[in-house]
Design a protein around this motif. Structure first.
Motif, PDB file in Angstrom:
ATOM      1  N   ASN A  74      14.264 113.307  48.083  1.00  0.00           N
ATOM      2  CA  ASN A  74      15.054 113.706  49.258  1.00  0.00           C
ATOM      3  C   ASN A  74      14.204 113.970  50.497  1.00  0.00           C
ATOM      4  O   ASN A  74      14.735 114.338  51.538  1.00  0.00           O
ATOM      5  CB  ASN A  74      15.861 114.970  48.945  1.00  0.00           C
ATOM      6  CG  ASN A  74      16.901 114.716  47.885  1.00  0.00           C
ATOM      7  OD1 ASN A  74      17.272 113.571  47.637  1.00  0.00           O
ATOM      8  ND2 ASN A  74      17.375 115.779  47.245  1.00  0.00           N
ATOM      9  N   ALA A 108       9.466 111.125  53.642  1.00  0.00           N
ATOM     10  CA  ALA A 108       8.540 111.084  54.779  1.00  0.00           C
ATOM     11  C   ALA A 108       7.744 112.383  54.874  1.00  0.00           C
ATOM     12  O   ALA A 108       6.635 112.397  55.400  1.00  0.00           O
ATOM     13  CB  ALA A 108       9.309 110.825  56.077  1.00  0.00           C
ATOM     14  N   ARG A 135       3.452 110.438  53.168  1.00  0.00           N
ATOM     15  CA  ARG A 135       3.909 109.201  53.831  1.00  0.00           C
ATOM     16  C   ARG A 135       3.942 107.984  52.896  1.00  0.00           C
ATOM     17  O   ARG A 135       3.583 106.860  53.278  1.00  0.00           O
ATOM     18  CB  ARG A 135       3.092 108.900  55.101  1.00  0.00           C
ATOM     19  CG  ARG A 135       3.186 109.976  56.169  1.00  0.00           C
ATOM     20  CD  ARG A 135       4.625 110.331  56.562  1.00  0.00           C
ATOM     21  NE  ARG A 135       5.440 109.218  56.968  1.00  0.00           N
ATOM     22  CZ  ARG A 135       5.464 108.730  58.205  1.00  0.00           C
ATOM     23  NH1 ARG A 135       4.731 109.270  59.151  1.00  0.00           N
ATOM     24  NH2 ARG A 135       6.257 107.729  58.509  1.00  0.00           N
ATOM     25  N   ASP A 143       6.670 106.738  52.325  1.00  0.00           N
ATOM     26  CA  ASP A 143       7.731 105.915  52.944  1.00  0.00           C
ATOM     27  C   ASP A 143       7.163 104.668  53.618  1.00  0.00           C
ATOM     28  O   ASP A 143       7.771 103.597  53.587  1.00  0.00           O
ATOM     29  CB  ASP A 143       8.562 106.752  53.931  1.00  0.00           C
ATOM     30  CG  ASP A 143       7.765 107.269  55.124  1.00  0.00           C
ATOM     31  OD1 ASP A 143       6.734 107.949  54.899  1.00  0.00           O
ATOM     32  OD2 ASP A 143       8.145 106.998  56.273  1.00  0.00           O
ATOM     33  N   ARG A 147       8.241 100.633  52.644  1.00  0.00           N
ATOM     34  CA  ARG A 147       8.701  99.576  53.551  1.00  0.00           C
ATOM     35  C   ARG A 147       7.841  98.320  53.414  1.00  0.00           C
ATOM     36  O   ARG A 147       8.314  97.206  53.636  1.00  0.00           O
ATOM     37  CB  ARG A 147       8.712 100.097  54.995  1.00  0.00           C
ATOM     38  CG  ARG A 147       9.789 101.154  55.221  1.00  0.00           C
ATOM     39  CD  ARG A 147       9.988 101.484  56.681  1.00  0.00           C
ATOM     40  NE  ARG A 147       8.930 102.283  57.260  1.00  0.00           N
ATOM     41  CZ  ARG A 147       8.806 103.609  57.153  1.00  0.00           C
ATOM     42  NH1 ARG A 147       9.672 104.305  56.468  1.00  0.00           N
ATOM     43  NH2 ARG A 147       7.810 104.249  57.739  1.00  0.00           N
ATOM     44  N   ASP A 175      16.203  99.422  49.715  1.00  0.00           N
ATOM     45  CA  ASP A 175      16.122 100.737  50.370  1.00  0.00           C
ATOM     46  C   ASP A 175      14.896 101.530  49.901  1.00  0.00           C
ATOM     47  O   ASP A 175      14.356 101.304  48.821  1.00  0.00           O
ATOM     48  CB  ASP A 175      17.397 101.538  50.101  1.00  0.00           C
ATOM     49  CG  ASP A 175      17.545 101.876  48.632  1.00  0.00           C
ATOM     50  OD1 ASP A 175      17.710 100.940  47.820  1.00  0.00           O
ATOM     51  OD2 ASP A 175      17.456 103.064  48.272  1.00  0.00           O
ATOM     52  N   GLU A 176      14.483 102.480  50.738  1.00  0.00           N
ATOM     53  CA  GLU A 176      13.264 103.245  50.464  1.00  0.00           C
ATOM     54  C   GLU A 176      13.400 104.095  49.207  1.00  0.00           C
ATOM     55  O   GLU A 176      12.483 104.183  48.388  1.00  0.00           O
ATOM     56  CB  GLU A 176      12.935 104.150  51.666  1.00  0.00           C
ATOM     57  CG  GLU A 176      12.523 103.351  52.893  1.00  0.00           C
ATOM     58  CD  GLU A 176      12.417 104.178  54.162  1.00  0.00           C
ATOM     59  OE1 GLU A 176      12.438 105.426  54.086  1.00  0.00           O
ATOM     60  OE2 GLU A 176      12.338 103.572  55.249  1.00  0.00           O
ATOM     61  N   ARG A 177      14.559 104.750  49.048  1.00  0.00           N
ATOM     62  CA  ARG A 177      14.701 105.729  47.970  1.00  0.00           C
ATOM     63  C   ARG A 177      14.579 105.099  46.574  1.00  0.00           C
ATOM     64  O   ARG A 177      13.919 105.643  45.693  1.00  0.00           O
ATOM     65  CB  ARG A 177      16.047 106.432  48.114  1.00  0.00           C
ATOM     66  CG  ARG A 177      16.224 107.588  47.144  1.00  0.00           C
ATOM     67  CD  ARG A 177      17.636 108.161  47.243  1.00  0.00           C
ATOM     68  NE  ARG A 177      17.846 109.204  46.278  1.00  0.00           N
ATOM     69  CZ  ARG A 177      17.759 110.500  46.532  1.00  0.00           C
ATOM     70  NH1 ARG A 177      17.457 110.906  47.732  1.00  0.00           N
ATOM     71  NH2 ARG A 177      17.962 111.391  45.588  1.00  0.00           N
ATOM     72  N   HIS A 194       3.124  98.319  62.667  1.00  0.00           N
ATOM     73  CA  HIS A 194       3.180  98.969  61.362  1.00  0.00           C
ATOM     74  C   HIS A 194       2.857  97.931  60.274  1.00  0.00           C
ATOM     75  O   HIS A 194       3.164  96.741  60.420  1.00  0.00           O
ATOM     76  CB  HIS A 194       4.587  99.529  61.117  1.00  0.00           C
ATOM     77  CG  HIS A 194       4.833 100.840  61.793  1.00  0.00           C
ATOM     78  ND1 HIS A 194       5.496 101.886  61.198  1.00  0.00           N
ATOM     79  CD2 HIS A 194       4.495 101.290  63.023  1.00  0.00           C
ATOM     80  CE1 HIS A 194       5.560 102.911  62.025  1.00  0.00           C
ATOM     81  NE2 HIS A 194       4.972 102.573  63.142  1.00  0.00           N
ATOM     82  N   ASN A 250       4.264  97.283  57.425  1.00  0.00           N
ATOM     83  CA  ASN A 250       5.395  96.498  56.910  1.00  0.00           C
ATOM     84  C   ASN A 250       5.777  95.378  57.876  1.00  0.00           C
ATOM     85  O   ASN A 250       6.129  94.270  57.444  1.00  0.00           O
ATOM     86  CB  ASN A 250       6.605  97.392  56.589  1.00  0.00           C
ATOM     87  CG  ASN A 250       7.141  98.170  57.782  1.00  0.00           C
ATOM     88  OD1 ASN A 250       6.371  98.771  58.535  1.00  0.00           O
ATOM     89  ND2 ASN A 250       8.464  98.176  57.960  1.00  0.00           N
TER      90      ASN A 250
END
Lengths: 196, 196
Positions: free
Chosen positions: B20, B23, B28, B30, B34, B79-81, B179, B181
């Motif tokens: 949850n 980031a 990081r 996250d 990506r 998705d990231e999660r 970035h 990604n």
């Protein structure tokens, strides 16, 4: 200024979703969140001269459009969850027909659908991304362009016709069909190169 | 096959973080999630001929490397999660020095650091992405390439020297620093174009 318009055909429109299940409970808002990331983030900077409109057409209060204006944005981070919180907050505000309200710095919500959003740009140069278009690296691009993209799904025939009404230029980014956020990343990098 | 190696200098290495707050609580991760998205996702397909190594150097059990192998991947979503859940699961497994264990289809964990990962590719062609490199669209690229990238931070001087030991070709993707990604997305699209 490059402007992206991304249609989320099933994306929730009342903000009553959990940030803990963005891919499952929102009608694939996650796809559009990645488009926001691609529109604005450079390595240590934000693209101030860009905008993105997320046109949300899902239950229960469609249409709603969330606009992110790079020139005004303050609290934008690159991860999906924090951008989702900005969208959720915008969707939960009371917005009437015909108005656009500011819900956080650089973030706006209105009740516009795709046609109303495209009409904002009447007379401007539209881009139609398609594999059969002119290769982008052969184009001499200025950056005052409107690019319309599908999110989870391709544009419907009706939506395609709305875009065609603005006489878009067909451009190809490459041989593969790509996710909308990847299209935005590649497109902006090509604009950067053509401005060198 | 294009292989990406991304260094997460502060990324957590025991998997004891919450999904949850990717980031905030993971050092990081996250950013690296990506990169996984960019490595594999086409619009309705997965790039089976690609791999990415996430080299994690943060507390409390560094180094660990998570490898995603496109040829074997089954449960990857964009998705990231959900990708974070695969990484978390891999980090929570018991892995000994010198071994690499499979933690879900196409996902592996080992205790390798950057040097050990790069040594896997001894004798292969390395790419060094830098603004002062040769513009990528002027290159005739085959796709058997190793690209090493920093995640939240640039590579350190020591890490740069490890890469330089493999005599990398300097390539520029465009005028802006991007970035990781976004670099991967643009790089793979250019490979697609050069294979046409």
């Amino acid at each position: 200024m490059p402007v992206f318009v991304v249609v989320g055909h099933r994306v929730n429109t009342d903000g009553l979703f959990t940030l803990n299940d963005l891919a499952g409970s929102t009608g694939r808002l996650d796809i559009l969140l990645r488009c926001v990331n691609s529109t604005f983030f450079l390595s240590n900077d934000i693209r101030r001269d860009a905008e993105i409109y997320l046109v949300l057409l899902g239950e229960p209060d469609a249409p709603k459009t969330i606009r992110f204006a790079g020139s005004e944005i303050k609290y934008l981070n690159p991860d999906e969850r924090s951008t989702a919180a900005l969208v959720k907050n915008a969707l939960m505000q009371n917005v009437g027909a015909g108005e656009e309200i500011n819900t956080s710095p650089g973030v706006y919500v209105s009740r516009r659908g795709l046609k109303e959003v495209l009409d904002v740009f009447e007379g401007r140069k539209f881009i139609h991304l398609m594999e059969a278009g002119t290769p982008i690296n052969n184009m001499d691009l200025d950056d005052d362009l409107i690019v319309v993209l599908g999110g989870q799904y391709d544009l419907t025939e009706d939506e395609e016709n709305m875009v065609k009404g603005h006489e878009p230029t067909p451009i190809s980014l490459g041989p593969n069909k790509l996710h909308a956020n990847h299209c935005i990343t590649i497109f902006l990098n090509e604009l950067d190169i053509s401005k060198q």
